[in-house]
Scaffold this motif. Structure first.
Motif, PDB file in Angstrom:
ATOM      1  N   LEU A 205     108.858  31.651 -13.949  1.00 46.02           N
ATOM      2  CA  LEU A 205     107.880  31.781 -15.162  1.00 46.02           C
ATOM      3  C   LEU A 205     107.143  33.080 -15.184  1.00 46.02           C
ATOM      4  O   LEU A 205     106.829  33.671 -14.162  1.00 46.02           O
ATOM      5  CB  LEU A 205     106.810  30.690 -14.834  1.00 46.02           C
ATOM      6  CG  LEU A 205     107.207  29.167 -15.025  1.00 46.02           C
ATOM      7  CD1 LEU A 205     105.832  28.526 -14.901  1.00 46.02           C
ATOM      8  CD2 LEU A 205     107.385  28.956 -16.439  1.00 46.02           C
ATOM      9  N   HIS A 206     106.703  33.625 -16.495  1.00 45.87           N
ATOM     10  CA  HIS A 206     106.409  34.636 -16.528  1.00 45.87           C
ATOM     11  C   HIS A 206     104.582  34.421 -16.366  1.00 45.87           C
ATOM     12  O   HIS A 206     103.878  35.423 -16.137  1.00 45.87           O
ATOM     13  CB  HIS A 206     106.726  35.539 -17.905  1.00 45.87           C
ATOM     14  CG  HIS A 206     106.615  36.788 -17.852  1.00 45.87           C
ATOM     15  ND1 HIS A 206     107.715  37.573 -17.378  1.00 45.87           N
ATOM     16  CD2 HIS A 206     105.973  37.789 -18.397  1.00 45.87           C
ATOM     17  CE1 HIS A 206     107.735  38.791 -17.584  1.00 45.87           C
ATOM     18  NE2 HIS A 206     106.236  38.982 -18.094  1.00 45.87           N
ATOM     19  N   SER A 207     104.258  33.461 -16.724  1.00 43.05           N
ATOM     20  CA  SER A 207     102.806  33.191 -17.055  1.00 43.05           C
ATOM     21  C   SER A 207     102.175  32.650 -15.768  1.00 43.05           C
ATOM     22  O   SER A 207     102.669  31.664 -15.264  1.00 43.05           O
ATOM     23  CB  SER A 207     102.652  32.047 -18.004  1.00 43.05           C
ATOM     24  OG  SER A 207     101.579  31.411 -17.772  1.00 43.05           O
ATOM     25  N   ILE A 208     101.206  33.201 -15.008  1.00 45.11           N
ATOM     26  CA  ILE A 208     100.360  32.956 -13.876  1.00 45.11           C
ATOM     27  C   ILE A 208      99.766  31.598 -14.185  1.00 45.11           C
ATOM     28  O   ILE A 208      99.884  30.558 -13.352  1.00 45.11           O
ATOM     29  CB  ILE A 208      99.739  33.719 -13.472  1.00 45.11           C
ATOM     30  CG1 ILE A 208     100.380  34.989 -12.854  1.00 45.11           C
ATOM     31  CG2 ILE A 208      98.793  33.262 -12.259  1.00 45.11           C
ATOM     32  CD1 ILE A 208     100.925  35.197 -11.389  1.00 45.11           C
ATOM     33  N   GLU A 209      99.329  31.247 -15.476  1.00 48.34           N
ATOM     34  CA  GLU A 209      98.580  30.083 -15.742  1.00 48.34           C
ATOM     35  C   GLU A 209      99.318  28.898 -15.722  1.00 48.34           C
ATOM     36  O   GLU A 209      99.069  27.995 -15.115  1.00 48.34           O
ATOM     37  CB  GLU A 209      97.740  30.055 -17.220  1.00 48.34           C
ATOM     38  CG  GLU A 209      96.923  31.250 -17.239  1.00 48.34           C
ATOM     39  CD  GLU A 209      97.313  32.572 -17.236  1.00 48.34           C
ATOM     40  OE1 GLU A 209      98.176  33.069 -17.785  1.00 48.34           O
ATOM     41  OE2 GLU A 209      96.461  33.397 -16.634  1.00 48.34           O
ATOM     42  N   LEU A 210     100.635  29.055 -16.290  1.00 47.71           N
ATOM     43  CA  LEU A 210     101.750  27.773 -16.276  1.00 47.71           C
ATOM     44  C   LEU A 210     101.982  27.538 -15.016  1.00 47.71           C
ATOM     45  O   LEU A 210     102.100  26.346 -14.529  1.00 47.71           O
ATOM     46  CB  LEU A 210     102.555  28.288 -17.141  1.00 47.71           C
ATOM     47  CG  LEU A 210     102.875  27.870 -18.612  1.00 47.71           C
ATOM     48  CD1 LEU A 210     104.233  28.124 -19.052  1.00 47.71           C
ATOM     49  CD2 LEU A 210     102.258  26.390 -18.702  1.00 47.71           C
ATOM     50  N   ALA A 211     102.258  28.884 -14.202  1.00 46.32           N
ATOM     51  CA  ALA A 211     102.645  28.592 -12.577  1.00 46.32           C
ATOM     52  C   ALA A 211     101.508  27.685 -11.892  1.00 46.32           C
ATOM     53  O   ALA A 211     101.852  26.837 -11.256  1.00 46.32           O
ATOM     54  CB  ALA A 211     102.722  29.998 -12.116  1.00 46.32           C
ATOM     55  N   GLN A 212     100.380  28.083 -12.038  1.00 46.00           N
ATOM     56  CA  GLN A 212      99.060  27.425 -11.583  1.00 46.00           C
ATOM     57  C   GLN A 212      98.996  25.758 -11.817  1.00 46.00           C
ATOM     58  O   GLN A 212      98.901  25.097 -11.109  1.00 46.00           O
ATOM     59  CB  GLN A 212      97.851  28.036 -11.765  1.00 46.00           C
ATOM     60  CG  GLN A 212      97.870  29.287 -10.880  1.00 46.00           C
ATOM     61  CD  GLN A 212      96.474  30.119 -11.136  1.00 46.00           C
ATOM     62  OE1 GLN A 212      96.014  30.161 -12.154  1.00 46.00           O
ATOM     63  NE2 GLN A 212      95.851  30.683 -10.198  1.00 46.00           N
ATOM     64  N   GLN A 213      99.354  25.569 -13.224  1.00 46.56           N
ATOM     65  CA  GLN A 213      99.406  24.396 -13.722  1.00 46.56           C
ATOM     66  C   GLN A 213     100.386  23.644 -13.043  1.00 46.56           C
ATOM     67  O   GLN A 213     100.190  22.305 -12.861  1.00 46.56           O
ATOM     68  CB  GLN A 213      99.380  24.337 -15.135  1.00 46.56           C
ATOM     69  CG  GLN A 213      98.877  23.057 -15.926  1.00 46.56           C
ATOM     70  CD  GLN A 213      98.715  23.359 -17.403  1.00 46.56           C
ATOM     71  OE1 GLN A 213      98.921  24.376 -17.852  1.00 46.56           O
ATOM     72  NE2 GLN A 213      98.869  22.209 -18.113  1.00 46.56           N
ATOM     73  N   PHE A 214     101.687  23.876 -12.937  1.00 42.45           N
ATOM     74  CA  PHE A 214     102.790  23.234 -12.682  1.00 42.45           C
ATOM     75  C   PHE A 214     103.461  23.413 -11.364  1.00 42.45           C
ATOM     76  O   PHE A 214     104.100  22.444 -10.912  1.00 42.45           O
ATOM     77  CB  PHE A 214     103.814  23.371 -14.021  1.00 42.45           C
ATOM     78  CG  PHE A 214     103.490  22.615 -15.318  1.00 42.45           C
ATOM     79  CD1 PHE A 214     103.814  21.283 -15.196  1.00 42.45           C
ATOM     80  CD2 PHE A 214     102.890  23.473 -15.914  1.00 42.45           C
ATOM     81  CE1 PHE A 214     103.451  20.729 -16.505  1.00 42.45           C
ATOM     82  CE2 PHE A 214     102.616  22.826 -17.312  1.00 42.45           C
ATOM     83  CZ  PHE A 214     102.614  21.433 -17.564  1.00 42.45           C
ATOM     84  N   GLY A 215     103.379  24.523 -10.778  1.00 41.82           N
ATOM     85  CA  GLY A 215     103.866  24.854  -9.404  1.00 41.82           C
ATOM     86  C   GLY A 215     103.393  24.077  -8.400  1.00 41.82           C
ATOM     87  O   GLY A 215     101.927  24.759  -8.044  1.00 41.82           O
ATOM     88  N   GLU A 216     103.797  22.905  -7.864  1.00 40.66           N
ATOM     89  CA  GLU A 216     103.254  22.586  -6.605  1.00 40.66           C
ATOM     90  C   GLU A 216     103.613  23.626  -5.373  1.00 40.66           C
ATOM     91  O   GLU A 216     102.624  23.620  -4.484  1.00 40.66           O
ATOM     92  CB  GLU A 216     104.277  21.337  -6.292  1.00 40.66           C
ATOM     93  CG  GLU A 216     103.682  20.055  -7.005  1.00 40.66           C
ATOM     94  CD  GLU A 216     104.734  19.098  -7.278  1.00 40.66           C
ATOM     95  OE1 GLU A 216     105.731  19.363  -6.414  1.00 40.66           O
ATOM     96  OE2 GLU A 216     104.697  18.281  -8.029  1.00 40.66           O
ATOM     97  N   ARG A 217     104.410  24.520  -5.734  1.00 40.99           N
ATOM     98  CA  ARG A 217     104.800  25.447  -4.556  1.00 40.99           C
ATOM     99  C   ARG A 217     105.190  26.543  -5.668  1.00 40.99           C
ATOM    100  O   ARG A 217     105.950  26.528  -6.432  1.00 40.99           O
ATOM    101  CB  ARG A 217     106.052  25.113  -3.711  1.00 40.99           C
ATOM    102  CG  ARG A 217     106.368  26.185  -2.749  1.00 40.99           C
ATOM    103  CD  ARG A 217     107.481  25.616  -2.113  1.00 40.99           C
ATOM    104  NE  ARG A 217     108.221  26.644  -1.098  1.00 40.99           N
ATOM    105  CZ  ARG A 217     109.248  26.611  -0.419  1.00 40.99           C
ATOM    106  NH1 ARG A 217     109.763  25.487  -0.315  1.00 40.99           N
ATOM    107  NH2 ARG A 217     109.746  27.544   0.247  1.00 40.99           N
ATOM    108  N   VAL A 218     104.541  27.646  -5.271  1.00 36.99           N
ATOM    109  CA  VAL A 218     104.726  28.998  -6.177  1.00 36.99           C
ATOM    110  C   VAL A 218     105.205  30.051  -5.156  1.00 36.99           C
ATOM    111  O   VAL A 218     104.607  30.203  -4.106  1.00 36.99           O
ATOM    112  CB  VAL A 218     103.348  29.311  -6.698  1.00 36.99           C
ATOM    113  CG1 VAL A 218     103.388  30.922  -7.532  1.00 36.99           C
ATOM    114  CG2 VAL A 218     102.749  28.329  -7.782  1.00 36.99           C
ATOM    115  N   ILE A 219     106.294  30.471  -5.610  1.00 40.63           N
ATOM    116  CA  ILE A 219     106.741  31.757  -4.787  1.00 40.63           C
ATOM    117  C   ILE A 219     106.944  33.065  -5.518  1.00 40.63           C
ATOM    118  O   ILE A 219     107.095  32.994  -6.734  1.00 40.63           O
ATOM    119  CB  ILE A 219     108.183  31.376  -4.603  1.00 40.63           C
ATOM    120  CG1 ILE A 219     108.473  30.200  -3.603  1.00 40.63           C
ATOM    121  CG2 ILE A 219     109.038  32.539  -3.819  1.00 40.63           C
ATOM    122  CD1 ILE A 219     109.974  29.698  -3.265  1.00 40.63           C
ATOM    123  N   GLY A 220     106.176  33.898  -5.041  1.00 43.68           N
ATOM    124  CA  GLY A 220     105.854  35.196  -5.772  1.00 43.68           C
ATOM    125  C   GLY A 220     107.036  36.343  -5.127  1.00 43.68           C
ATOM    126  O   GLY A 220     107.138  36.268  -4.000  1.00 43.68           O
TER     127      GLY A 220
END
Ligand code: ADP
Ligand code: ADP
Length: 239
Positions: A205-220
């Motif tokens: 995802l490009h959008s950090i907002e969507l990542a925060q909303q949907f990513g149970e786990r976020v990999i940067g």
């Protein structure tokens, strides 16, 4: 239970560009993982490596315990059947009907001559219709794919991946061409595949907002390396 394992994976492109550098990563069955990073960070390279759209330069990648890096022929085809793809540009057959586009998800289960003549089973046609119901597009079954809005086309692609019934879904910027509201809807449908069918999802995802909303786990990732791996609530404002 590990579903995707990367062991010391590097991908150096022919022109010397570093795509991925020494990646070690385990994604378990049933996880919903979002990958974030700036353009050029290596997100697409990561997904293309996992389903072996290209070969990596070094390291090993295991899919449900089996190495896709060294798989050949029938073994490789079977591993690929377990990996569904969602693309930024939807990759639909524009002039075909929505139903036929969803049936395309089954082609790997048929001999080629059958799909050439559109000989899908009655059972699969019924399943395709049900898949379209899941993404709320039952009324568009006979529409031509290119008559739909972008959000609708992406949901057809999600119905197609549901038909494929893979263990893993790789989504490469699935919402990049969609407005924010439509993006949330598409992400919810991906979430549905994860929760209802237990599919492991990895979405760039490009959008950090969507990542925060949907990513149970976020990999940067940055410059081909993992620089962040954690729960969504701790996600930094920028990666
Ligand atoms: P992202 O998906 O995060 O935008 P990519 O994985 O597409 O990043 O790209 C990672 C790096 O690899 C970038 O520097 C990009 O220019 C480079 N790259 C991607 N594809 C190729 C290619 N086919 N040949 C050479 N370099 C490439
Ligand atoms: P959704 O949010 O459900 O994906 P939109 O709000 O983008 O749909 O579009 C609303 C309606 O407009 C849809 O029913 C769709 O059929 C129609 N529509 C949108 N874009 C196009 C397009 N490029 N061509 C034809 N119809 C379109």
């Amino acid at each position: 239970k590990p579903m995707i394992q990367l062991k010391d994976v590097s991908k150096i492109y022919d022109n010397g560009t570093v795509g991925l550098k020494d990646i070690n990563l385990t994604i378990n069955k049933g996880e919903f993982v979002v990958v974030v990073g700036l353009s050029g960070a290596g997100k697409s390279t990561l997904l293309r490596s996992i389903n072996r759209l290209h070969d990596v330069t070094s390291g090993d990648i295991l899919i449900d315990g089996k190495s896709i890096t060294s798989a050949k022929g029938k073994n490789l085809r079977e591993l690929r059947r377990d990996i569904g793809m969602i693309f930024q540009n939807f990759n639909l057959v524009k002039r075909s009907s929505v139903l036929r586009n969803v049936l395309v998800g089954r082609v790997a289960y048929y001999p080629t001559w059958k799909t050439t003549f559109n000989l899908f089973s009655k059972e699969d046609k019924q399943k395709a219709y049900e898949a379209l119901q899941q993404v709320d597009l039952a009324d568009k079954v006979y529409a031509r794919a290119d008559e739909l809005s972008g959000g609708q086309q992406q949901r057809v692609a999600i119905a197609r991946v549901l038909m494929q019934n893979p263990k893993i879904i790789l989504a490469d910027e699935p919402t990049a061409s969609l407005d924010p509201q439509t993006s949330v809807r598409v992400m919810n449908d991906l979430k549905m595949l994860n929760e209802k069918y237990g599919m492991t999802v990895v979405a760039n995802l490009h959008s950090i907002e969507l990542a925060q909303q949907f990513g149970e786990r976020v990999i940067g990732i940055r410059a081909g390396q993992v620089v962040y791996d954690g729960k969504m609530k701790d996600t930094p404002k920028s990666v």
